[in-house]
Design a protein around this motif. Structure first.
Motif, short mmCIF file in Angstrom:
data_model
loop_
_atom_site.label_atom_id
_atom_site.label_comp_id
_atom_site.label_asym_id
_atom_site.label_seq_id
_atom_site.Cartn_x
_atom_site.Cartn_y
_atom_site.Cartn_z
N VAL A 210 11.67 -4.58 -0.56
CA VAL A 210 10.47 -5.33 -0.17
C VAL A 210 9.46 -5.44 -1.32
O VAL A 210 8.31 -5.83 -1.10
CB VAL A 210 9.79 -4.71 1.09
CG1 VAL A 210 10.77 -4.65 2.24
CG2 VAL A 210 9.23 -3.32 0.80
N GLY B 164 6.27 -2.04 7.55
CA GLY B 164 6.66 -3.35 8.05
C GLY B 164 5.90 -3.68 9.33
O GLY B 164 5.40 -2.79 10.03
N GLU C 111 1.93 -8.95 0.25
CA GLU C 111 1.22 -7.73 0.62
C GLU C 111 -0.04 -8.07 1.42
O GLU C 111 -0.85 -8.89 0.99
CB GLU C 111 0.85 -6.95 -0.64
CG GLU C 111 0.02 -5.71 -0.40
CD GLU C 111 -0.40 -5.04 -1.70
OE1 GLU C 111 -1.45 -4.38 -1.70
OE2 GLU C 111 0.31 -5.18 -2.72
N TYR D 166 4.34 1.12 1.84
CA TYR D 166 4.11 -0.08 2.65
C TYR D 166 4.86 0.05 3.98
O TYR D 166 5.97 0.56 4.02
CB TYR D 166 4.62 -1.33 1.93
CG TYR D 166 3.88 -1.62 0.65
CD1 TYR D 166 2.72 -2.40 0.66
CD2 TYR D 166 4.33 -1.13 -0.58
CE1 TYR D 166 2.03 -2.66 -0.51
CE2 TYR D 166 3.64 -1.39 -1.75
CZ TYR D 166 2.49 -2.16 -1.71
OH TYR D 166 1.80 -2.42 -2.87
N LYS E 68 4.42 -7.24 4.17
CA LYS E 68 4.31 -5.78 4.25
C LYS E 68 2.83 -5.41 4.25
O LYS E 68 1.99 -6.14 3.71
CB LYS E 68 5.03 -5.12 3.07
CG LYS E 68 4.49 -5.54 1.70
CD LYS E 68 5.34 -5.01 0.55
CE LYS E 68 4.77 -5.44 -0.80
NZ LYS E 68 5.61 -4.99 -1.94
#
Length: 265
Positions: free
Chosen positions: A254, A110, A259, A108, A202
């Protein structure tokens, strides 16, 4: 064996290794550690574990964009930096593609913005990224594919990471994707730029990352077999996942964040 490597990555790797050797290093909790530093060590460790002893002559410089072409033509054995399968598949006639070191769905990114715009932009992410403008790199195929599918307000394609970070920092564009760091705060700071990840969200990058080895290099086949054997051992022992987690690329901090995931064809 000449191997071209980014100067800063080589220097960071020496800091992370410290007193350790490629064979002995077990942990990657170091402020200079990042994904490409882990991979510089991981490649060498896996090839050795796979039973092949290579002597490396590191040539330092800015080689990122040229490496894949050198590998295609057999002028470079291997890249010490993994690439997305989406990109590696384009060169399948010329390169061996390793087992994934980052598996599909594992990574993932940021959403990084100027620190003074965090409060303003955070509410706009309730329904995805359609209210924000983004900048990304022309070399980041998976990022482009993901962002395009997520339909931001505007998507600007740039060539240089530093230029992208400065564009976001001064507010010319709202946001960019970047990896999370090992510890809070999730920020990147340099000359004339500072960007910060928006808390709580994310973006899933749906692809796997692999090492590529030249099929045309005389040591290509032998090196590929050793690498595959070594990576299998490191995967089974939990070493690969632990290394990426400790450097922050796969970030436990995270895990519970919202998501944002693109619907890809």
């Amino acid at each position: 064996m000449p191997i071209s490597i980014e100067t800063d990555i080589y220097n960071y790797a020496q800091q992370v290794l410290g007193e350790e050797s490629i064979e002995s290093i077990e942990h990657f909790k170091h402020p200079s550690c990042r994904r490409d530093v882990v991979e510089f060590i991981l490649v060498q460790k896996a090839i050795k574990l796979g039973g092949l002893n290579l002597e490396y002559d590191f040539v330092l410089g800015d080689y990122d964009a040229r490496n894949i072409r050198l590998i295609q033509h057999g002028l470079l054995l291997i890249s010490f930096d993994s690439i997305w399968l989406n990109e590696a598949s384009q060169y399948a006639n010329d390169v061996f593609i390793s087992e994934p070191v980052i598996r599909d769905g594992e990574f993932y990114a940021g959403i990084y913005v100027a620190p003074n715009k965090v409060t303003e932009l955070t509410p706009k992410l309730k329904n995805g990224i359609s209210d924000l403008s983004f900048v990304t790199s022309e070399a980041w195929h998976t990022d482009i594919k993901t962002l395009t599918a997520l339909k931001p307000k505007n998507l600007i394609i740039e060539a240089d990471w530093l230029v992208m970070a400065k564009m976001v920092s001064i507010g010319w564009v709202d946001a960019m994707l970047a990896p999370f760091k090992p510890a809070l705060p999730f920020e990147y700071t340099g000359n004339n730029y500072k960007i910060r990840a928006i808390d709580g969200v994310k973006v899933a990058l749906q692809d796997s990352r692999h090492f590529v080895i030249s099929k045309k290099h005389p040591l290509g086949n032998k090196t590929f077999k050793a690498l595959q054997k070594g990576l299998k051992q490191l995967r089974q022992s939990g070493y690969i996942e632990r290394a990426y987690k400790e450097c922050g690329f796969l970030n436990p901090l995270v895990e519970d964040w919202q998501e944002i995931k693109a619907k890809l064809d």
